[in-house]
Each structure stands twice: as C-alpha cells, then as structure tokens.
Write a protein that holds these residues in place. Structure first.
Motif, PDB file in Angstrom:
ATOM      1  N   HIS A  52      41.075 -28.718 -18.885  1.00  0.00           N
ATOM      2  CA  HIS A  52      40.839 -29.610 -20.027  1.00  0.00           C
ATOM      3  C   HIS A  52      42.061 -30.470 -20.344  1.00  0.00           C
ATOM      4  O   HIS A  52      41.931 -31.646 -20.680  1.00  0.00           O
ATOM      5  CB  HIS A  52      40.465 -28.781 -21.257  1.00  0.00           C
ATOM      6  CG  HIS A  52      40.165 -29.606 -22.457  1.00  0.00           C
ATOM      7  ND1 HIS A  52      39.090 -30.475 -22.525  1.00  0.00           N
ATOM      8  CD2 HIS A  52      40.805 -29.707 -23.659  1.00  0.00           C
ATOM      9  CE1 HIS A  52      39.077 -31.070 -23.700  1.00  0.00           C
ATOM     10  NE2 HIS A  52      40.107 -30.628 -24.407  1.00  0.00           N
ATOM     11  N   LEU A  97      40.580 -22.810 -17.807  1.00  0.00           N
ATOM     12  CA  LEU A  97      39.886 -23.840 -18.591  1.00  0.00           C
ATOM     13  C   LEU A  97      40.869 -24.723 -19.347  1.00  0.00           C
ATOM     14  O   LEU A  97      40.655 -25.934 -19.467  1.00  0.00           O
ATOM     15  CB  LEU A  97      38.912 -23.173 -19.565  1.00  0.00           C
ATOM     16  CG  LEU A  97      37.772 -22.366 -18.931  1.00  0.00           C
ATOM     17  CD1 LEU A  97      36.888 -21.764 -20.012  1.00  0.00           C
ATOM     18  CD2 LEU A  97      36.949 -23.226 -17.976  1.00  0.00           C
ATOM     19  N   ALA A 126      40.535 -18.187 -19.422  1.00  0.00           N
ATOM     20  CA  ALA A 126      40.909 -19.132 -20.476  1.00  0.00           C
ATOM     21  C   ALA A 126      42.013 -20.063 -20.002  1.00  0.00           C
ATOM     22  O   ALA A 126      41.998 -21.273 -20.293  1.00  0.00           O
ATOM     23  CB  ALA A 126      41.354 -18.369 -21.723  1.00  0.00           C
ATOM     24  N   LEU A 146      35.476 -29.020 -14.622  1.00  0.00           N
ATOM     25  CA  LEU A 146      35.264 -27.725 -15.271  1.00  0.00           C
ATOM     26  C   LEU A 146      35.771 -27.750 -16.713  1.00  0.00           C
ATOM     27  O   LEU A 146      35.170 -27.136 -17.603  1.00  0.00           O
ATOM     28  CB  LEU A 146      35.999 -26.632 -14.487  1.00  0.00           C
ATOM     29  CG  LEU A 146      35.794 -25.186 -14.947  1.00  0.00           C
ATOM     30  CD1 LEU A 146      34.335 -24.782 -14.782  1.00  0.00           C
ATOM     31  CD2 LEU A 146      36.692 -24.245 -14.146  1.00  0.00           C
ATOM     32  N   GLY A 147      36.843 -28.492 -16.932  1.00  0.00           N
ATOM     33  CA  GLY A 147      37.411 -28.554 -18.277  1.00  0.00           C
ATOM     34  C   GLY A 147      36.852 -29.649 -19.149  1.00  0.00           C
ATOM     35  O   GLY A 147      37.050 -29.622 -20.368  1.00  0.00           O
ATOM     36  N   MET A 194      32.847 -25.537 -20.927  1.00  0.00           N
ATOM     37  CA  MET A 194      33.735 -24.471 -21.385  1.00  0.00           C
ATOM     38  C   MET A 194      33.051 -23.601 -22.434  1.00  0.00           C
ATOM     39  O   MET A 194      33.179 -22.369 -22.431  1.00  0.00           O
ATOM     40  CB  MET A 194      35.013 -25.064 -21.974  1.00  0.00           C
ATOM     41  CG  MET A 194      35.903 -25.773 -20.989  1.00  0.00           C
ATOM     42  SD  MET A 194      37.252 -26.674 -21.822  1.00  0.00           S
ATOM     43  CE  MET A 194      38.053 -25.345 -22.714  1.00  0.00           C
ATOM     44  N   PHE A 206      35.568 -27.537 -27.547  1.00  0.00           N
ATOM     45  CA  PHE A 206      36.601 -27.544 -26.510  1.00  0.00           C
ATOM     46  C   PHE A 206      37.784 -26.669 -26.919  1.00  0.00           C
ATOM     47  O   PHE A 206      38.337 -25.924 -26.116  1.00  0.00           O
ATOM     48  CB  PHE A 206      37.086 -28.981 -26.252  1.00  0.00           C
ATOM     49  CG  PHE A 206      36.256 -29.741 -25.256  1.00  0.00           C
ATOM     50  CD1 PHE A 206      36.060 -29.243 -23.973  1.00  0.00           C
ATOM     51  CD2 PHE A 206      35.685 -30.963 -25.592  1.00  0.00           C
ATOM     52  CE1 PHE A 206      35.295 -29.943 -23.042  1.00  0.00           C
ATOM     53  CE2 PHE A 206      34.928 -31.670 -24.672  1.00  0.00           C
ATOM     54  CZ  PHE A 206      34.728 -31.158 -23.399  1.00  0.00           C
ATOM     55  N   ALA A 260      36.652 -22.609 -27.166  1.00  0.00           N
ATOM     56  CA  ALA A 260      36.251 -21.813 -26.004  1.00  0.00           C
ATOM     57  C   ALA A 260      37.361 -20.895 -25.462  1.00  0.00           C
ATOM     58  O   ALA A 260      37.126 -19.698 -25.267  1.00  0.00           O
ATOM     59  CB  ALA A 260      35.728 -22.736 -24.901  1.00  0.00           C
ATOM     60  N   PRO A 261      38.585 -21.401 -25.185  1.00  0.00           N
ATOM     61  CA  PRO A 261      39.618 -20.493 -24.672  1.00  0.00           C
ATOM     62  C   PRO A 261      39.963 -19.374 -25.635  1.00  0.00           C
ATOM     63  O   PRO A 261      40.140 -18.213 -25.219  1.00  0.00           O
ATOM     64  CB  PRO A 261      40.818 -21.420 -24.434  1.00  0.00           C
ATOM     65  CG  PRO A 261      40.240 -22.785 -24.313  1.00  0.00           C
ATOM     66  CD  PRO A 261      39.069 -22.798 -25.238  1.00  0.00           C
TER      67      PRO A 261
END
Length: 324
Positions: A241, A237, A234, A164-165, A175, A57, A60-61
């Motif tokens: 999240h 996301l 990013a 989505l997050g 993600m 988590f 990913a960004p």
C-alpha cells in the motif's frame, strides 16, 4: 425491610456487576455507533465511499495484528514483537520480488512464523514471561530488519505487490477483504474447534489445563506462531500500500495499537476469553477515533490523551469483571 427508591417505583435496583458485564460485552458496539453518529453530524461526508476506503486501508493491517494478539492474550500472554515482525517482513519482501510474489510472500510469512516459534518456545518450554520473551524479540528482530534492508527506505515498483495493497473488490480494498477473511477464520477456530476451547481453558487456568492433560505447550507455541504469521502478512500489505519498504519506521507502535483494539473489544488481559468480533469493533473504533480527531485538526497530543483514557477505562472494566 427497607427498599430502595428504584424498587419502590417498580424498577430494578442498579446492579453494578451486571452493568459492568454489559459494558464489557456490548460497550464497544454502542461506543462505535455513538462515534459514527457524532462523526456524521460533524462532517456529512464522513461516510462517503472515498473516506470509507481510506479508513479500511488503514484499518486492515492493524486488524490482522490485533487478531493474532487476541489469541495470545487469550492464553494470558502478550506479544510485543508484532511491530518488529512487520518490519522484518517489509525488509525481506523487496529482496525476493525479482523471483515473484510466489517466493517473496511465503518467505516473509515463514519468517513471521519463525519469530512466533521462538517466542512461543521461550514462553512454553523455557518458562520465560511473555512480556520479557517478546520484548527481546522486538528489539532483536527490528535490528535484524534494519540490517537486512539498510538505513534508507526502498521504493517498491512490483505491479503485483502494489495491486495487492491498492486494488479493490466490489469497491472494498482487497486488504480489507483479507483482514475480514482472517477475522472469520480466527472466529471459527476460537468458537468451533477443540484448539479454540483448549486455548480459552489454558488462559483461564494454565495449571488446571496441564493437570487435565491439555497440550499446553503446543497451544502456546501455536498462538505465537499465528501471531507472527498475521503480523508478517500485515507487513506485506503495508509495503504494497505504501509502495516502499522502510523497516526503520514501518510497524512502530503497532503492538500498542493491537493491544488497544483487543482490550477495547472486551478481551481481558487476564486471559480465558477471546472476543474476535469485539476485536474487530475495537480496531475499527480506535481507527475512527483517530480519523475524526485528525480530520478536525485536533493536535496529536490530545488524540493520544483520548486514546489513553479509552484504554484505561477498558482495562478497568475488564479488571472489575475479573475480580467478581
């Protein structure tokens, strides 16, 4: 004729340039393996499914932004505006969630592309140094994001954006799947397309590329647009999240994290090479370094010192190879 001790013993003499080359090519993978061994030996639950999901988590960004940054650095540029684009994306998405994600997400991505277009145009057409062009955007775009969003964080309750997050597919965060898909696509573009070869050639010698008839300006503008789009993604996301939009804090120092991942992954700041797999490994390595030190209650100041030492070493190895 004199011989070295290693040669007399039948072993090849230490070849420093070759050692540095191997270090840059494969050092990040070896370091990642060593780090995983150390982490597991210190904490047997480090590779548990729950901890792995947490790390993915958070990874990913950063990986999305680093992929765009790798393309920009490959042209001998830099993009300091990526954190501000994340903030702008975080500010815009909540304003249009009432119309559905079908409008909110494309609009955020479009604004990321617009920011990249401005940066690319300043570099390619106006001849502004990349660090100056993107530094001005970093300040201006974050100011715009805070102006749009206001001074306080806004909670996000839209179930589709939160899914989505937060959702997972086959036990892996959605993600992370998105970031992995982006890495595969960027890798294919760099290694399998004419655009990728042009990008590398321009980063290696922009003047020679121009004389050879390469579309230098178009390539430069395109890589900054891609960087802006990936940064906006990013941001989307991160909002999904974290369940809140906070442009004043979201995306802060992301440009430094992205540059670190790219450099540690073996892409030289002098341009002419883009190591996509190395960037993925570099982002994962830096994420795990932070996680290991944090989980063992190492103060943040010491964590920053460790990260700084890693960056200096990676830049040194890159510089040494470039000068040879």
């Amino acid at each position: 004729m004199s011989t070295t001790t290693a040669e007399r013993g039948g072993l090849p003499a230490l070849d420093r340039p070759r050692l540095l080359r191997l270090l840059q090519e494969y050092g990040v993978y070896a370091a990642l393996l060593v780090l995983l061994v150390v982490a597991v030996s210190l904490d047997g639950t480090f590779l548990s499914a729950s901890n792995a999901r947490v790390q993915l988590f958070q990874l990913a960004p950063t990986l999305l932004v680093a992929l765009g940054m790798a393309l920009v650095i490959g042209t001998e540029g830099i993009d300091l505006s990526v954190g501000a684009v994340i903030a702008l994306s975080a500010a815009i998405v909540p304003l249009y969630l009432g119309y559905g994600l079908g409008l909110a997400i494309p609009l955020a991505l479009l604004l990321g592309a617009a920011s990249g277009l401005v940066a690319g145009a300043m570099v390619a057409f106006a001849g502004v140094q990349p660090i100056v062009a993107t530094l001005s955007l970093m300040i201006g775009v974050r100011g715009l994001a805070e102006l749009v969003n206001g001074s306080s964080a806004k909670p996000i309750t839209d179930p589709d954006l939160l899914a989505l997050g937060e959702n997972s597919v086959l036990g892996v965060p959605l993600m992370a799947w998105i970031a992995l898909l982006a890495a595969v696509l960027v890798g294919l573009v760099v290694r399998r397309t004419t655009f990728g070869r042009q990008l590398v050639a321009i980063g290696d010698n922009r003047q020679a590329g121009r004389l050879a008839g390469l579309p230098v300006r178009r390539v430069l503008v395109t890589v900054y647009i891609v960087s802006g789009v990936l940064s906006a993604l990013a941001g989307i996301l991160i909002v999904g999240h974290g369940a809140e939009a906070d442009p004043a804090n979201q995306g802060l120092s992301m440009e430094l994290s992205a540059i670190t991942a790219v450099v540690v992954g073996g892409t030289p700041l002098s341009g002419g090479k883009v190591r996509v797999a190395g960037t993925v490994a570099g982002a994962l390595f830096m994420q795990l370094i932070t996680a290991v030190l944090t989980q063992h209650n190492v103060p943040a100041s010491y964590t920053q010192l460790v990260e700084a030492a890693i960056i200096c070493f990676a830049v040194y190895a890159s510089r040494e190879r470039g000068t040879r």
